[in-house]
Design an enzyme around this catalytic site. Structure first.
Site, PDB file in Angstrom:
ATOM      1  N   SER A 279       2.865  -1.738  10.389  1.00 17.12           N
ATOM      2  CA  SER A 279       4.494  -1.715  10.710  1.00 17.12           C
ATOM      3  C   SER A 279       5.106  -3.043  10.515  1.00 17.12           C
ATOM      4  O   SER A 279       6.139  -3.180  11.271  1.00 17.12           O
ATOM      5  CB  SER A 279       4.538  -1.464  12.245  1.00 17.12           C
ATOM      6  OG  SER A 279       4.198   0.101  12.607  1.00 17.12           O
TER       7      SER A 279
ATOM      8  N   ASN B 191       0.876  -1.296  -0.129  1.00 20.19           N
ATOM      9  CA  ASN B 191      -0.202   0.169  -0.024  1.00 20.19           C
ATOM     10  C   ASN B 191       0.855   1.332  -0.117  1.00 20.19           C
ATOM     11  O   ASN B 191       1.430   1.616   1.195  1.00 20.19           O
ATOM     12  CB  ASN B 191      -0.957  -0.117   1.315  1.00 20.19           C
ATOM     13  CG  ASN B 191      -1.789   1.160   1.463  1.00 20.19           C
ATOM     14  OD1 ASN B 191      -1.878   2.141   0.544  1.00 20.19           O
ATOM     15  ND2 ASN B 191      -2.239   1.391   2.395  1.00 20.19           N
TER      16      ASN B 191
ATOM     17  N   HIS C  25      -9.752   1.072   4.646  1.00 17.26           N
ATOM     18  CA  HIS C  25      -8.533   1.082   5.334  1.00 17.26           C
ATOM     19  C   HIS C  25      -8.718   2.166   6.660  1.00 17.26           C
ATOM     20  O   HIS C  25      -9.603   3.439   6.332  1.00 17.26           O
ATOM     21  CB  HIS C  25      -7.482   1.905   4.418  1.00 17.26           C
ATOM     22  CG  HIS C  25      -6.172   1.895   4.954  1.00 17.26           C
ATOM     23  ND1 HIS C  25      -5.778   2.990   6.000  1.00 17.26           N
ATOM     24  CD2 HIS C  25      -4.998   1.090   4.987  1.00 17.26           C
ATOM     25  CE1 HIS C  25      -4.561   2.689   6.205  1.00 17.26           C
ATOM     26  NE2 HIS C  25      -4.098   1.628   5.721  1.00 17.26           N
TER      27      HIS C  25
ATOM     28  N   GLY D  58       2.134   2.585  10.918  1.00 15.11           N
ATOM     29  CA  GLY D  58       3.058   3.373  10.753  1.00 15.11           C
ATOM     30  C   GLY D  58       3.801   3.856  12.288  1.00 15.11           C
ATOM     31  O   GLY D  58       4.412   5.066  12.569  1.00 15.11           O
TER      32      GLY D  58
ATOM     33  N   GLU E 150      -5.744  -4.826  10.603  1.00 19.54           N
ATOM     34  CA  GLU E 150      -4.712  -3.585  10.781  1.00 19.54           C
ATOM     35  C   GLU E 150      -4.968  -3.152  12.005  1.00 19.54           C
ATOM     36  O   GLU E 150      -5.876  -2.125  11.932  1.00 19.54           O
ATOM     37  CB  GLU E 150      -4.648  -2.695   9.722  1.00 19.54           C
ATOM     38  CG  GLU E 150      -4.194  -3.620   8.330  1.00 19.54           C
ATOM     39  CD  GLU E 150      -3.443  -2.240   7.323  1.00 19.54           C
ATOM     40  OE1 GLU E 150      -2.607  -2.686   7.017  1.00 19.54           O
ATOM     41  OE2 GLU E 150      -4.373  -1.471   7.094  1.00 19.54           O
TER      42      GLU E 150
ATOM     43  N   LYS F 138       0.102   4.367  -0.433  1.00 17.41           N
ATOM     44  CA  LYS F 138      -0.698   5.300   0.299  1.00 17.41           C
ATOM     45  C   LYS F 138      -0.355   6.589  -0.710  1.00 17.41           C
ATOM     46  O   LYS F 138      -0.293   6.052  -2.053  1.00 17.41           O
ATOM     47  CB  LYS F 138      -0.299   5.780   1.559  1.00 17.41           C
ATOM     48  CG  LYS F 138      -0.357   4.527   2.644  1.00 17.41           C
ATOM     49  CD  LYS F 138      -0.044   4.745   3.861  1.00 17.41           C
ATOM     50  CE  LYS F 138      -0.245   3.454   4.683  1.00 17.41           C
ATOM     51  NZ  LYS F 138      -0.144   3.766   6.128  1.00 17.41           N
TER      52      LYS F 138
HETATM   53  P1  PGA Z   1       2.535   0.464   7.780  1.00 15.84           P
HETATM   54  O1  PGA Z   1       0.670   0.762   7.004  1.00 15.84           O
HETATM   55  O2  PGA Z   1       3.270  -0.650   7.229  1.00 15.84           O
HETATM   56  O3  PGA Z   1       3.176   1.592   7.240  1.00 15.84           O
HETATM   57  O4  PGA Z   1       1.962   0.452   9.262  1.00 15.84           O
HETATM   58  C1  PGA Z   1      -0.050  -0.374   6.974  1.00 15.84           C
HETATM   59  C2  PGA Z   1      -1.096   0.073   6.219  1.00 15.84           C
HETATM   60  O5  PGA Z   1      -1.525   1.113   6.487  1.00 15.84           O
HETATM   61  O6  PGA Z   1      -1.683  -0.630   5.584  1.00 15.84           O
END
Ligand code: PGA
Length: 232
Positions: free
Chosen positions: A194, A7, A84, A158, A152, A9
């Site tokens: 993460s 992802n 999400h 993050g 998640e 983003k």
């Molecule tokens: P991250 O995000 O791996 O940066 O924690 C995961 C996500 O938001 O799908």
């Protein structure tokens, strides 16, 4: 075979894409890249799959700025991320809108990756199962087709924090039970939050895990290449 879903983003600019395409070479249908939708054409025709980070639920019409499931599918997109936590929190999407989007996507042959997860407050109040069940029940209302679920935890996205192996394993089992109850289908359940090139070794050993949804580490070429090597 496990699924590795990237992802991106709202990250990477046009000038970063070439390097990514050159350095991340995967010949595997279980690798899915979900770039900013504007950049989707660059990622098509590779030996992996492409997903879109969001769609509206109608097929077409006066919805300025939106992309429809049928438009995405007609471009060669195979997967869609829905629900999400960033869409829920920043763009105020609720379970009933997500349910409409899931329907619109399944109707157009897109494979849905439905994100669910609890906040830190909900976790500390021991409400994780209750929260996940409500999200699943409302998002999957009247749905009898296969949907991939991504667990998640919001507090893990993050933040460099993850639940323990045991917590993830138990929660995935619970999600599978609830989804079987609702749809009669045993779903694939991914973990996201993460995931990086270091913790992937441990996370990949979780018994019932069907793959990973990766944000931050997915746009770092070295990290994603290590993750791919470990999982696929
Ligand atoms: P991250 O995000 O791996 O940066 O924690 C995961 C996500 O938001 O799908």
């Amino acid at each position: 075979m496990k699924l590795v879903v990237c992802n991106f983003k709202m990250n990477l600019n046009a000038s970063d894409i070439n390097e990514y395409l050159k350095e991340v070479k995967v010949d595997n249908n279980n690798f899915v890249v979900c770039p900013t939708s504007l950049y989707i054409p660059y990622f098509l025709n590779n030996k992996y799959k492409v997903g879109i980070q969001n769609v509206y639920y109608e097929d077409k019409g006066a919805y300025t700025g939106e992309v429809s499931p049928s438009q995405a599918y007609s471009m060669g997109v195979n997967y869609v991320i829905l629900g999400h936590s960033e869409r829920r929190e920043i763009f105020k999407e609720n379970n009933s809108l997500i349910n409409l989007k899931i329907n619109g996507c399944l109707k157009n042959n897109l494979k849905v990756i439905l994100c669910i997860g609890e906040s830190l407050t909900e976790k500390s109040m021991h409400k994780t199962k209750e929260v996940l069940k409500k999200q699943l029940k409302e998002c999957l209302k009247d749905i009898k087709e296969e949907v991939i679920v991504a667990y998640e935890p919001i507090w893990s996205i993050g933040t460099n924090k993850t639940p323990t192996k045991k917590e993830i394993e138990e929660t995935i089992n619970y999600i599978k039970e609830v989804v079987i109850d609702l749809t009669d289908i045993n779903p694939k359940v991914l973990y996201g939050g993460s995931v990086n090139e270091k913790n992937i070794v441990t996370l990949n050993k979780i018994n019932n895990i069907d793959g990973f949804l990766i944000g931050g580490a997915s746009i770092k070429i070295d990290s994603i290449n290590k993750i791919i090597k470990e999982v696929l």
